[in-house]
Write a protein that holds these residues in place. Structure first.
Motif, PDB file in Angstrom:
ATOM      1  N   LYS A  47     -12.327  -1.669   1.159  1.00 36.23           N
ATOM      2  CA  LYS A  47     -12.297  -0.706   0.573  1.00 36.23           C
ATOM      3  C   LYS A  47     -11.788  -0.534  -1.028  1.00 36.23           C
ATOM      4  O   LYS A  47     -11.588   0.082  -1.499  1.00 36.23           O
ATOM      5  CB  LYS A  47     -10.088  -1.374   1.369  1.00 36.23           C
ATOM      6  N   LEU A  71       1.170  -1.428   0.055  1.00 32.09           N
ATOM      7  CA  LEU A  71      -0.132  -0.039  -0.060  1.00 32.09           C
ATOM      8  C   LEU A  71       0.993   1.298  -0.244  1.00 32.09           C
ATOM      9  O   LEU A  71       0.603   2.146  -0.659  1.00 32.09           O
ATOM     10  CB  LEU A  71      -0.925   0.059   1.540  1.00 32.09           C
ATOM     11  N   VAL A 114     -13.905   5.677  -6.687  1.00 31.54           N
ATOM     12  CA  VAL A 114     -12.378   6.496  -6.244  1.00 31.54           C
ATOM     13  C   VAL A 114     -11.561   6.961  -8.068  1.00 31.54           C
ATOM     14  O   VAL A 114     -11.663   7.583  -8.641  1.00 31.54           O
ATOM     15  CB  VAL A 114     -11.256   6.895  -5.756  1.00 31.54           C
ATOM     16  N   THR A 115     -11.135   5.730  -8.003  1.00 27.55           N
ATOM     17  CA  THR A 115     -10.303   5.493 -10.025  1.00 27.55           C
ATOM     18  C   THR A 115     -11.908   5.814 -10.761  1.00 27.55           C
ATOM     19  O   THR A 115     -12.031   6.232 -11.587  1.00 27.55           O
ATOM     20  CB  THR A 115     -10.615   4.205 -10.066  1.00 27.55           C
ATOM     21  N   GLU A 162     -14.959   1.556  -2.105  1.00 30.87           N
ATOM     22  CA  GLU A 162     -14.223   2.689  -2.220  1.00 30.87           C
ATOM     23  C   GLU A 162     -13.292   3.338  -2.998  1.00 30.87           C
ATOM     24  O   GLU A 162     -13.041   3.995  -3.803  1.00 30.87           O
ATOM     25  CB  GLU A 162     -14.078   2.862  -1.265  1.00 30.87           C
ATOM     26  N   GLN A 163     -12.433   2.564  -3.307  1.00 32.80           N
ATOM     27  CA  GLN A 163     -10.893   2.835  -4.523  1.00 32.80           C
ATOM     28  C   GLN A 163     -11.541   2.932  -6.274  1.00 32.80           C
ATOM     29  O   GLN A 163     -11.324   3.663  -7.141  1.00 32.80           O
ATOM     30  CB  GLN A 163     -10.294   1.819  -3.902  1.00 32.80           C
ATOM     31  N   LYS A 188      -4.498   0.196  -7.403  1.00 35.34           N
ATOM     32  CA  LYS A 188      -4.334   0.165  -5.729  1.00 35.34           C
ATOM     33  C   LYS A 188      -5.702  -0.621  -5.673  1.00 35.34           C
ATOM     34  O   LYS A 188      -5.819  -0.897  -4.768  1.00 35.34           O
ATOM     35  CB  LYS A 188      -4.537   1.590  -5.245  1.00 35.34           C
ATOM     36  N   SER A 189      -7.541  -0.250  -6.512  1.00 33.95           N
ATOM     37  CA  SER A 189      -8.226  -0.707  -6.539  1.00 33.95           C
ATOM     38  C   SER A 189      -8.457  -2.649  -6.665  1.00 33.95           C
ATOM     39  O   SER A 189      -8.894  -3.494  -5.957  1.00 33.95           O
ATOM     40  CB  SER A 189      -9.137  -0.580  -7.570  1.00 33.95           C
ATOM     41  N   ILE A 195       1.066   6.892  -7.191  1.00 31.23           N
ATOM     42  CA  ILE A 195      -0.236   7.998  -6.998  1.00 31.23           C
ATOM     43  C   ILE A 195       0.080   9.303  -6.261  1.00 31.23           C
ATOM     44  O   ILE A 195       0.135  10.223  -7.603  1.00 31.23           O
ATOM     45  CB  ILE A 195      -1.446   7.384  -6.219  1.00 31.23           C
ATOM     46  N   ASP A 221       0.821   3.904  -2.721  1.00 33.69           N
ATOM     47  CA  ASP A 221       0.626   5.171  -2.209  1.00 33.69           C
ATOM     48  C   ASP A 221       1.566   6.827  -3.604  1.00 33.69           C
ATOM     49  O   ASP A 221       0.908   7.439  -3.712  1.00 33.69           O
ATOM     50  CB  ASP A 221       0.374   6.003  -0.996  1.00 33.69           C
ATOM     51  N   PHE A 246      -6.597  -4.446  -3.920  1.00 35.07           N
ATOM     52  CA  PHE A 246      -7.452  -4.305  -2.351  1.00 35.07           C
ATOM     53  C   PHE A 246      -8.755  -6.003  -2.623  1.00 35.07           C
ATOM     54  O   PHE A 246      -9.084  -6.007  -2.126  1.00 35.07           O
ATOM     55  CB  PHE A 246      -8.443  -3.306  -2.209  1.00 35.07           C
ATOM     56  N   HIS A 271      -4.392   4.720  -9.615  1.00 34.53           N
ATOM     57  CA  HIS A 271      -5.813   4.625  -8.691  1.00 34.53           C
ATOM     58  C   HIS A 271      -6.232   2.884  -9.235  1.00 34.53           C
ATOM     59  O   HIS A 271      -6.569   2.424  -8.077  1.00 34.53           O
ATOM     60  CB  HIS A 271      -6.638   5.572  -9.068  1.00 34.53           C
TER      61      HIS A 271
END
Length: 386
Positions: A116, A78, A123-124, A119-120, A104-105, A85, A82, A108, A101
């Motif tokens: 999570k 992670l 965001v993506t 949520e990600q 990261k999705s 990103i 980050d 998870f 992003h």
């Protein structure tokens, strides 16, 4: 979380193994092997959130060293994601930011953290412009939904995908969505809609991430048998070249389909008995096992009785290769439930069919609607007169 062509998405393979571990009909020795495979999969993908859940449900035993190792790897990964990103936002363009992003999705999703991951993915999506890429995010969400059997999430995601298609979208993704939607309907016991969607996708199937093609044909045949009439079944299923090419790979399926169409009822019951284990051990069909068994028997009994005004119970029992007592008990249940239009003359040992007359039913409905309309006109005329 995207399967390569011809290979099933690993998380859905894992979900099926977890289902088998909880199934009472699976032998203990088989469960030992499954438990080892599940633990190996969880460990390989550092699925700490899922591991904790499985330990809490007593599916797996706690190995604190393994759990701590997984948590450390997750924290390290992670941190790297980050940093990527942050670097993309400072030094690179919008597409690189989106890719960071998305990575990261997918991470998870890989570790089995549903909350999570969702949520990600949102965001993506906020960083995504192209309709096709937004659709891919919906497919990731749908795969999450099928992993957790979250039908509310699946339903909302399908609606979202349809809205996206109004803005555009390619045929390949539209055809993939049909299979996802068909699987959703089959899992929620709407076999007719599932059959229609599966049949539309036979020649364009590319959704290997959900299941292999032979499993898709298995679902298509099972849903079609209880949803289509004989003529449609012959045209769309029995004679379909795509189905003929694969049906032999699934044990008992060819005999199940063809013996029904050819009215070979004894062979049909034998094949049906062979298929019951597969249906019972299928993650999506298992909750509807008893319902499906009833519906198939309704179809086959109705087809047999269609040819007769009256027939002896003994002749029917002989045709199906069962005892008179069995067929008597079976039919009495279906008649009482309103599934079969016939009556049993126990003294004579005869079945008499009393199929409803479609023309007569239409005539009665027209008369009833006519009476209702006349009553409304009379009430209206009184109001107007006043």
């Amino acid at each position: 979380m995207e399967g390569q062509e011809g290979t099933q998405q690993p998380h859905l393979v894992l979900a099926h193994k977890l289902f088998l571990l909880s199934h009472p009909d699976v032998q203990d020795i088989e469960k030992v092997r499954l438990r080892e495979e599940v633990f190996a999969s969880v460990k390989a993908d550092d699925m700490a959130p899922l591991y904790e859940t499985l330990v809490a449900e007593a599916v797996l035993e706690l190995d604190q060293g393994v759990l701590d190792s997984m948590r450390a790897k997750i924290e390290e990964e992670l941190k790297k994601l980050d940093e990527k990103i942050a670097d993309a936002e400072e030094n690179l363009g919008e597409s690189e930011v989106r890719e960071a992003h998305l990575a990261k999705s997918l991470f998870f999703i890989r570790i089995g953290d549903q909350e999570k991951a969702l949520e990600q993915l949102k965001v993506t999506e906020s960083k995504t412009v192209a309709v096709g890429q937004k659709m891919d995010l919906v497919f990731y969400t749908l795969q999450l939904g099928f992993f957790y059997m979250d039908f509310d999430l699946i339903s909302k995601s399908i609606d979202k995908a349809k809205n996206l298609f109004e803005e555009g979208g390619d045929w390949e993704r539209k055809n993939r969505l049909k299979v996802y939607e068909g699987l959703y309907y089959m899992s929620t016991r709407n076999f007719k809609k599932a059959a229609n969607l599966f049949l539309d996708s036979i020649s364009t199937f590319t959704t290997y991430e959900l299941f292999p093609y032979d499993t898709f044909i298995f679902y298509t045949v099972l849903t079609s048998i209880i949803s289509l009439d004989r003529v449609s079944l012959k045209q769309k299923v029995v004679d379909a070249p795509e189905i003929l090419a694969v049906i032999g790979k699934v044990p008992y399926l060819s005999e199940f389909l063809n013996s029904l169409y050819d009215c070979q009822y004894k062979s049909f019951f034998t094949a049906f008995a062979g298929l019951t284990e597969q249906i019972k051990l299928d993650r999506y069909l298992h909750p509807h096992f008893r319902y499906y068994m009833r519906e198939v028997r309704t179809v086959v009994y109705s087809q047999f009785l269609e040819s007769y005004k009256s027939v002896t119970i003994e002749a029917m029992a002989r045709a199906f290769g069962v005892t008179v007592e069995f067929i008597d008990l079976e039919l009495s249940r279906f008649i009482a439930a309103g599934k079969l239009h016939c009556k049993i003359d126990k003294v004579a040992g005869v079945l008499e069919t009393n199929r409803p007359d479609a023309k007569n039913a239409l005539y009665q409905a027209t008369i009833k609607q006519g009476d209702f309309l006349l009553n409304r006109i009379q009430k209206l005329s009184r109001v107007i007169d006043l």
